[in-house]
Design a protein around this motif. Sequence first.
Motif, PDB file in Angstrom:
ATOM      1  N   SER A 182     -39.190   3.924 -18.649  1.00  0.00           N
ATOM      2  CA  SER A 182     -37.952   3.865 -17.871  1.00  0.00           C
ATOM      3  C   SER A 182     -37.819   5.040 -16.901  1.00  0.00           C
ATOM      4  O   SER A 182     -37.043   4.974 -15.947  1.00  0.00           O
ATOM      5  CB  SER A 182     -36.724   3.793 -18.792  1.00  0.00           C
ATOM      6  OG  SER A 182     -36.590   4.970 -19.543  1.00  0.00           O
ATOM      7  N   ASN A 183     -38.573   6.132 -17.147  1.00  0.00           N
ATOM      8  CA  ASN A 183     -38.555   7.249 -16.195  1.00  0.00           C
ATOM      9  C   ASN A 183     -39.102   6.844 -14.829  1.00  0.00           C
ATOM     10  O   ASN A 183     -38.806   7.486 -13.822  1.00  0.00           O
ATOM     11  CB  ASN A 183     -39.381   8.428 -16.722  1.00  0.00           C
ATOM     12  CG  ASN A 183     -38.675   9.167 -17.842  1.00  0.00           C
ATOM     13  OD1 ASN A 183     -37.453   9.151 -17.937  1.00  0.00           O
ATOM     14  ND2 ASN A 183     -39.437   9.826 -18.683  1.00  0.00           N
ATOM     15  N   LEU A 184     -39.945   5.793 -14.797  1.00  0.00           N
ATOM     16  CA  LEU A 184     -40.544   5.338 -13.538  1.00  0.00           C
ATOM     17  C   LEU A 184     -39.590   4.469 -12.732  1.00  0.00           C
ATOM     18  O   LEU A 184     -39.867   4.149 -11.578  1.00  0.00           O
ATOM     19  CB  LEU A 184     -41.826   4.540 -13.816  1.00  0.00           C
ATOM     20  CG  LEU A 184     -42.928   5.243 -14.626  1.00  0.00           C
ATOM     21  CD1 LEU A 184     -44.077   4.287 -14.847  1.00  0.00           C
ATOM     22  CD2 LEU A 184     -43.397   6.506 -13.914  1.00  0.00           C
ATOM     23  N   ILE A 185     -38.479   4.055 -13.354  1.00  0.00           N
ATOM     24  CA  ILE A 185     -37.583   3.073 -12.736  1.00  0.00           C
ATOM     25  C   ILE A 185     -36.360   3.784 -12.176  1.00  0.00           C
ATOM     26  O   ILE A 185     -35.606   4.417 -12.919  1.00  0.00           O
ATOM     27  CB  ILE A 185     -37.165   2.000 -13.764  1.00  0.00           C
ATOM     28  CG1 ILE A 185     -38.417   1.321 -14.336  1.00  0.00           C
ATOM     29  CG2 ILE A 185     -36.242   0.974 -13.128  1.00  0.00           C
ATOM     30  CD1 ILE A 185     -38.126   0.449 -15.520  1.00  0.00           C
ATOM     31  N   THR A 186     -36.176   3.690 -10.887  1.00  0.00           N
ATOM     32  CA  THR A 186     -35.063   4.389 -10.240  1.00  0.00           C
ATOM     33  C   THR A 186     -33.866   3.476  -9.960  1.00  0.00           C
ATOM     34  O   THR A 186     -32.740   3.945  -9.875  1.00  0.00           O
ATOM     35  CB  THR A 186     -35.527   5.015  -8.909  1.00  0.00           C
ATOM     36  OG1 THR A 186     -36.111   3.996  -8.098  1.00  0.00           O
ATOM     37  CG2 THR A 186     -36.566   6.111  -9.160  1.00  0.00           C
ATOM     38  N   GLU A 187     -34.105   2.177  -9.822  1.00  0.00           N
ATOM     39  CA  GLU A 187     -33.005   1.249  -9.527  1.00  0.00           C
ATOM     40  C   GLU A 187     -32.213   0.924 -10.778  1.00  0.00           C
ATOM     41  O   GLU A 187     -32.785   0.551 -11.810  1.00  0.00           O
ATOM     42  CB  GLU A 187     -33.554  -0.054  -8.930  1.00  0.00           C
ATOM     43  CG  GLU A 187     -33.940   0.049  -7.471  1.00  0.00           C
ATOM     44  CD  GLU A 187     -34.276  -1.315  -6.887  1.00  0.00           C
ATOM     45  OE1 GLU A 187     -33.572  -2.300  -7.216  1.00  0.00           O
ATOM     46  OE2 GLU A 187     -35.256  -1.397  -6.134  1.00  0.00           O
ATOM     47  N   ASP A 188     -30.888   1.023 -10.682  1.00  0.00           N
ATOM     48  CA  ASP A 188     -30.020   0.739 -11.828  1.00  0.00           C
ATOM     49  C   ASP A 188     -30.185  -0.694 -12.321  1.00  0.00           C
ATOM     50  O   ASP A 188     -30.180  -0.944 -13.526  1.00  0.00           O
ATOM     51  CB  ASP A 188     -28.551   0.985 -11.457  1.00  0.00           C
ATOM     52  CG  ASP A 188     -28.237   2.461 -11.293  1.00  0.00           C
ATOM     53  OD1 ASP A 188     -29.089   3.288 -11.669  1.00  0.00           O
ATOM     54  OD2 ASP A 188     -27.155   2.794 -10.785  1.00  0.00           O
TER      55      ASP A 188
END
Length: 608
Positions: free
Chosen positions: A523-529
């Motif tokens: 989840s650290n790689l995912i920036t979009e909410d």
Amino acid sequence: MLKIPEDIVEQVRSQTDIVDVVSQYVQLKQSGKNLFGLCPFHEERTPSFSVNEEKQIFYCFSCGRGGNVFKFIMEIENLSFPEAVKKVAEMEHLDIDAKYFADTTPVTRETSEQKQLIELHEQTVKLYHHILVNTKMGRTALDYLHKRGVNDETINVYQLGYAPQTRLLKPFFDERKVDYQVLRKSGLFSENQEGQLRDRFVDRVMYPIRNASGQTVAFSGRLLTKNPDLPKYLNSPETELFNKRKILFNLDLARPNIRRHQPALLFEGFMDVISAYQGGIKSGIASMGTSLTEQQIYDIQRITREVVVCYDGDTPGQKAIKRAIDAFKQTNHQLDLKVVSIPDGMDPDEFIRHRGADKFKALLQHAESPIEFDLNYLKQQANLESEEGQAAYISEALKLISTVRSDISKDLYLNRLADEFAIDKQVLKQQLQPLIRKKVTKHNQPAQRPETLQPAAQATQKRDKVVVAQMQLLNRMLHNHDVWLKVTGISGFSFVDEQFQMLYLLAEGYFAKFDQYNVATFSNLITEDSLQSLLMNVEMMNLPEVPSPMEIDNDLDVIMNRAPVETKIKKKRAELQQAAKIGDVDRQRQLMIELLKLEQQKRTTEQV
């Protein structure tokens, strides 16, 4: 681009238990595999906020927010990702080299204007505090606080200050060329008809008011020199930062102590809280000079199950306690609520100063239940000199007793009532039974249990089959390497919906770096909410531990065969609507033929 190296980020995350961090903000209770509590991001009465300790993630089944521990801190504290990593490291007392955080520029997720307003308030705190403790102008105010029993350490903890008679704040910010509109919106100044700004607080002892994150958002100023034309206390007006119905004074300092299983002590005034804190009683909070609001009760309920109301002992204080109890009742709270009655009409600040913190702690040990307080309060209002007054009191007392859940407690209250008025207990019981039946009838609907919110399968029943298939398949691919290899080996495979495809592509990048799947790391790689929320939703699915070949094949069939047909049908229907709008009869006829063929194709694939 992250300024903190990825291995340091993962080091902080792996050494942190998300339950420990979230528990400082939300009261969690085990329910099945997960822990549940009231969501801190929206108002709710039934817990739908879930934390999975094994996966180290959180997810709200109502509002859809979810992620790992960093995402939680970003959301709750309005921080950027690097700031959240730093905050978590500090919270967990992790020994991380400070050089990694040296370049974490405070880029909070608040608006630029909010950041300016908060910075304005923080600078004002420093200025007023400096004037209080270091200047001749502040000497009288400092003497006043010392006479009130506030020592220098407490003055520093609460950053108490003094706004002098000489208006210094406006010139102070003018020198720093702060934008006029920002000053106007801060609440720190009053404005005349010509638009000129002047210091709002003059000759006042200043109490900074902080939000739950510890940021100063307002002030309360206590007039130092008596002036009948001016209010004794003056609060900041409502601003973009400050809503007095939502703020609880001292919540930021009290919360860690409340989380350590200390009851939340609800006071009326700032000085009550401060005196208690100085006396070693550090779980005190206060509403902002108003009746307790639903939002404030909700914020209290999120972090504790135990609350002790400690209002003034005089008549207005007793009325305020009654209002507070009624406010709690109206929210159908699940709190263990108790009440302390301060003797001799004193307020908590007076009692602690004159009789000591130990005596106050003893009062807390003998706090009474709300029903006990209500009965005593009712008795004080009743006219017990007449039979009519006694009958009215007994009737109202029975209504209160009917709300008591414990049969033993009901019996004890009936005994007391019978002895006090020399009435046959059986007569009281006969009058009580209809009241109890009425309560049972009114509240016979079972409360929704957190467990009913946990299985994602219940939610997926209402979803489109294609969405369910994509969720299940992505879940299996992430957690089962054999499924991952099977799907990625299919030439031209892609998910139907763009967001699932995006997660799939991000997962490809993740597995290029890591051998084992860890959702909190991924989840650290995912920036979009929206992608974070979708991933958490996928993770919270309640699936059998081991997937069957039939399950995977069915999901693939839906995604690769049925879904394209359904997509085409939706497109043709939209085209048909458009043709009907413009009156193109030939186009409508052609589209109807194509739709019939597609519907037949859909039925054929469903029968296979």
